[in-house]
Design a protein around this motif. Structure first.
Motif, PDB file in Angstrom:
ATOM      1  N   GLY A  59      -1.947 -23.662  -2.518  1.00  0.00           N
ATOM      2  CA  GLY A  59      -2.206 -24.773  -1.477  1.00  0.00           C
ATOM      3  C   GLY A  59      -3.206 -24.996  -0.866  1.00  0.00           C
ATOM      4  O   GLY A  59      -4.342 -24.162  -0.800  1.00  0.00           O
ATOM      5  N   ARG A  60      -3.537 -26.012  -0.292  1.00  0.00           N
ATOM      6  CA  ARG A  60      -4.882 -26.365   0.173  1.00  0.00           C
ATOM      7  C   ARG A  60      -4.870 -25.891   1.685  1.00  0.00           C
ATOM      8  O   ARG A  60      -4.023 -25.994   2.334  1.00  0.00           O
ATOM      9  CB  ARG A  60      -4.920 -28.043   0.581  1.00  0.00           C
ATOM     10  CG  ARG A  60      -6.201 -28.671   0.951  1.00  0.00           C
ATOM     11  CD  ARG A  60      -6.304 -30.141   1.193  1.00  0.00           C
ATOM     12  NE  ARG A  60      -5.211 -30.494   1.933  1.00  0.00           N
ATOM     13  CZ  ARG A  60      -5.182 -31.884   2.055  1.00  0.00           C
ATOM     14  NH1 ARG A  60      -5.769 -32.536   1.438  1.00  0.00           N
ATOM     15  NH2 ARG A  60      -4.271 -32.421   2.794  1.00  0.00           N
ATOM     16  N   LEU A  61      -6.104 -25.320   2.060  1.00  0.00           N
ATOM     17  CA  LEU A  61      -6.488 -24.696   3.130  1.00  0.00           C
ATOM     18  C   LEU A  61      -6.521 -25.430   4.592  1.00  0.00           C
ATOM     19  O   LEU A  61      -7.470 -26.371   4.376  1.00  0.00           O
ATOM     20  CB  LEU A  61      -7.825 -23.641   3.257  1.00  0.00           C
ATOM     21  CG  LEU A  61      -8.290 -22.783   4.457  1.00  0.00           C
ATOM     22  CD1 LEU A  61      -6.858 -21.904   4.593  1.00  0.00           C
ATOM     23  CD2 LEU A  61      -9.280 -22.119   4.140  1.00  0.00           C
ATOM     24  N   ASP A  62      -5.797 -25.265   5.339  1.00  0.00           N
ATOM     25  CA  ASP A  62      -5.755 -26.169   6.737  1.00  0.00           C
ATOM     26  C   ASP A  62      -6.889 -25.190   7.480  1.00  0.00           C
ATOM     27  O   ASP A  62      -6.551 -24.524   8.067  1.00  0.00           O
ATOM     28  CB  ASP A  62      -4.543 -26.385   7.226  1.00  0.00           C
ATOM     29  CG  ASP A  62      -3.354 -27.116   6.468  1.00  0.00           C
ATOM     30  OD1 ASP A  62      -4.133 -28.027   5.502  1.00  0.00           O
ATOM     31  OD2 ASP A  62      -2.241 -27.077   6.371  1.00  0.00           O
ATOM     32  N   LEU A  63      -7.868 -26.238   7.875  1.00  0.00           N
ATOM     33  CA  LEU A  63      -9.128 -25.553   9.032  1.00  0.00           C
ATOM     34  C   LEU A  63      -8.295 -25.845  10.293  1.00  0.00           C
ATOM     35  O   LEU A  63      -8.129 -26.914  10.674  1.00  0.00           O
ATOM     36  CB  LEU A  63     -10.245 -26.038   8.574  1.00  0.00           C
ATOM     37  CG  LEU A  63     -10.945 -25.839   7.335  1.00  0.00           C
ATOM     38  CD1 LEU A  63     -12.506 -26.430   6.949  1.00  0.00           C
ATOM     39  CD2 LEU A  63     -10.839 -24.398   7.172  1.00  0.00           C
ATOM     40  N   ASN A  64      -8.507 -24.807  11.265  1.00  0.00           N
ATOM     41  CA  ASN A  64      -8.224 -24.803  12.456  1.00  0.00           C
ATOM     42  C   ASN A  64      -9.362 -24.814  13.437  1.00  0.00           C
ATOM     43  O   ASN A  64     -10.107 -23.829  13.651  1.00  0.00           O
ATOM     44  CB  ASN A  64      -7.401 -23.787  12.989  1.00  0.00           C
ATOM     45  CG  ASN A  64      -6.903 -24.086  14.513  1.00  0.00           C
ATOM     46  OD1 ASN A  64      -7.452 -24.458  15.340  1.00  0.00           O
ATOM     47  ND2 ASN A  64      -5.284 -23.846  14.634  1.00  0.00           N
ATOM     48  N   ILE A  65      -9.903 -25.971  13.883  1.00  0.00           N
ATOM     49  CA  ILE A  65     -11.063 -26.150  14.816  1.00  0.00           C
ATOM     50  C   ILE A  65     -11.315 -24.862  15.950  1.00  0.00           C
ATOM     51  O   ILE A  65     -12.149 -24.490  16.180  1.00  0.00           O
ATOM     52  CB  ILE A  65     -11.311 -27.446  15.237  1.00  0.00           C
ATOM     53  CG1 ILE A  65     -12.878 -27.624  15.908  1.00  0.00           C
ATOM     54  CG2 ILE A  65     -10.181 -27.644  16.178  1.00  0.00           C
ATOM     55  CD1 ILE A  65     -13.860 -27.279  14.669  1.00  0.00           C
ATOM     56  N   GLY A  66     -10.118 -24.637  16.431  1.00  0.00           N
ATOM     57  CA  GLY A  66     -10.019 -23.836  17.574  1.00  0.00           C
ATOM     58  C   GLY A  66     -10.436 -22.352  17.156  1.00  0.00           C
ATOM     59  O   GLY A  66     -11.138 -21.564  17.921  1.00  0.00           O
TER      60      GLY A  66
END
Length: 468
Positions: A20-27
């Motif tokens: 799956g594609r990695l979802d980046l969390n800006i926090g």
């Protein structure tokens, strides 16, 4: 009926698993960056030398030397002219005029207890005396200063003087009445001159500044005699001591270094503190040399009666007494600055900050902001050597005059860290002891009370960030 077979064969479906594609969390990213910065900061802080901070406070330094001084006055021992028992008309330290009755001598003792009782009652019932004492107490309360304890002794001496003056008059009257009632034949003796009566003698009454010797300072050999009422006396024995001048002196032995400093500094007057009552007075001082030893002669023209009973006084010579801002000696450093004439300073740019107009090599003019670290009485301004280079040409505002930067001056100062980084502040030292300086308060470009400075000035440089 026969079933018809399907013409199509069953097909199998292959299912493949894709990452799956990695979802980046800006926090999370910001948190990681902040955490990394904090870790670097903590490691950096733990690895560097610790900076000790000192809070500037007002203070004072008193440099003094303590001595046991020999008191010399204009005085004489007045001897009795006949044998018998002595009765005194006057009290201790009474002021008398020429011809005033001082004492009487009788062949037998006179009962003076009734005299003393009546005298005390007479004083306590005297309304004029009470009013005078109340007035002294009111003046003391109105001018009370908790930092000046010596005023308590001044009040005490003033009240004693008031009591004594009244007591002497009453005592004289009462003693005359007792003598008359007793029927005992007495002979009264008067003061040969004006002066102050004292009832202790020690054989030093004729001592002068010229005649004293080192042996006179030996307290183990010193003896004094107290003369008391109804004491048996012989002709030729001292009856009382008469002090005839308000001028008096205290002789103190000095070490060679102190004497040389007094000579070098041309000291002619000095503040003296008397340990007996913590009273501070000014004295004229002169040096006496005898057989290779130095003595300081302190001359006073007041307060003699306060110490009329003392032959030796413990005194402190206050050689230095300065009040200002107190800072550690370790915080002071020397730093060089460029010096320019004050009239070359100007303001410019987009603010009202101070600066100078610099002439570039191509002839163009550029405003350069600079910080001022000192302004001398001659009108010279000290600026940082980090702001401009040596040999820079600056131009006076509204003029064609120019000045080439190169002259320097050494300033003493400390690093102020009120803003979190080291800022040089000049100091003007007034006095010092082993650990501290007293520096002048209220000067421009200097320190103020409660400023925070680096305790070890050599541990930082200008503009270093300092964690408090």
């Amino acid at each position: 009926m026969k079933k018809r077979k399907s013409s199509k064969k069953n097909k199998s479906i292959s299912i493949k698993k894709y990452r799956g594609r990695l979802d980046l969390n800006i926090g999370i990213i910001l948190f990681a960056v902040v955490l990394f910065y904090l870790l670097i900061t903590v490691v950096s802080y733990l690895g560097r030398d610790k900076i000790s901070v000192y809070e500037v406070r007002k203070g004072s330094i008193v440099r003094d030397n303590s001595y046991t001084g020999l008191v010399i006055r204009e005085e004489e021992a007045v001897n009795a002219e006949t044998d018998g028992y002595i009765s005194y008309y006057q009290n201790e330290n009474s002021k008398v005029k020429t011809g005033t009755n001082v004492y009487a001598v009788s062949a037998e003792k006179i009962d003076t207890e009734k005299n003393d009782k009546n005298t005390a009652e007479g004083i306590s019932l005297n309304p004029d005396l009470q009013n005078a004492i109340i007035l002294q107490l009111q003046n003391y309360n109105e001018n009370y200063n908790g930092n000046d304890f010596s005023t308590v002794y001044s009040l005490k001496n003033g009240i004693n003087t008031s009591l004594q003056d009244t007591y002497n008059v009453t005592r004289t009257q009462q003693l005359a009445a007792v003598i008359e009632d007793s029927g005992i034949e007495v002979t009264s003796y008067q003061a040969p001159r004006d002066g102050i009566v004292a009832f202790t003698v020690d054989g030093y009454e004729n001592l002068t500044k010229e005649s004293f010797t080192p042996e006179h300072f030996d307290l183990t050999e010193y003896e004094s005699t107290v003369l008391s009422d109804q004491m048996q006396i012989r002709a030729g024995d001292p009856a009382y001591r008469l002090i005839t001048s308000e001028n008096w002196s205290v002789i103190v032995p000095l070490d060679e270094a102190t004497a040389e400093n007094l000579i070098k500094d041309e000291v002619t007057s000095i503040r003296v503190r008397v340990d007996k009552d913590s009273e501070s007075m000014w004295a004229d001082i002169s040096l006496i040399e005898k057989d290779g030893e130095y003595y300081g002669c302190l001359d006073f023209d007041n307060s003699m009666i306060r110490y009329a009973e003392d032959r030796f006084l413990n005194v402190e010579l206050i050689l230095e007494d300065e009040t200002g801002l107190k800072i550690p000696k370790s915080s002071v450093v020397d730093q060089k600055f460029y010096v320019i004439p004050q009239d070359y300073m100007t303001t410019g740019g987009n603010s009202s900050s101070s600066g100078i107009m610099v002439r570039n090599k191509d002839g163009s003019m550029e405003f350069v902001p600079v910080d001022i670290y000192d302004v001398s009485d001659e009108g010279e301004v000290c600026i940082s050597r980090d702001d401009v280079e040596e040999g820079t040409t600056i131009v006076k505002p509204d003029s064609d005059e120019s000045y080439v930067i190169g002259k320097t001056r050494l300033l003493q100062g400390v690093y102020n860290i009120n803003k979190g980084y080291a800022v040089f502040k000049k100091v003007r030292i007034l006095c010092e002891n082993d650990e501290y300086y007293i520096v002048r308060e209220g000067e421009d470009y200097s320190l103020s009370n409660f400023d925070h400075i680096v305790q070890n000035g050599k541990s930082v440089n200008a503009d270093d960030v300092v964690f408090q």
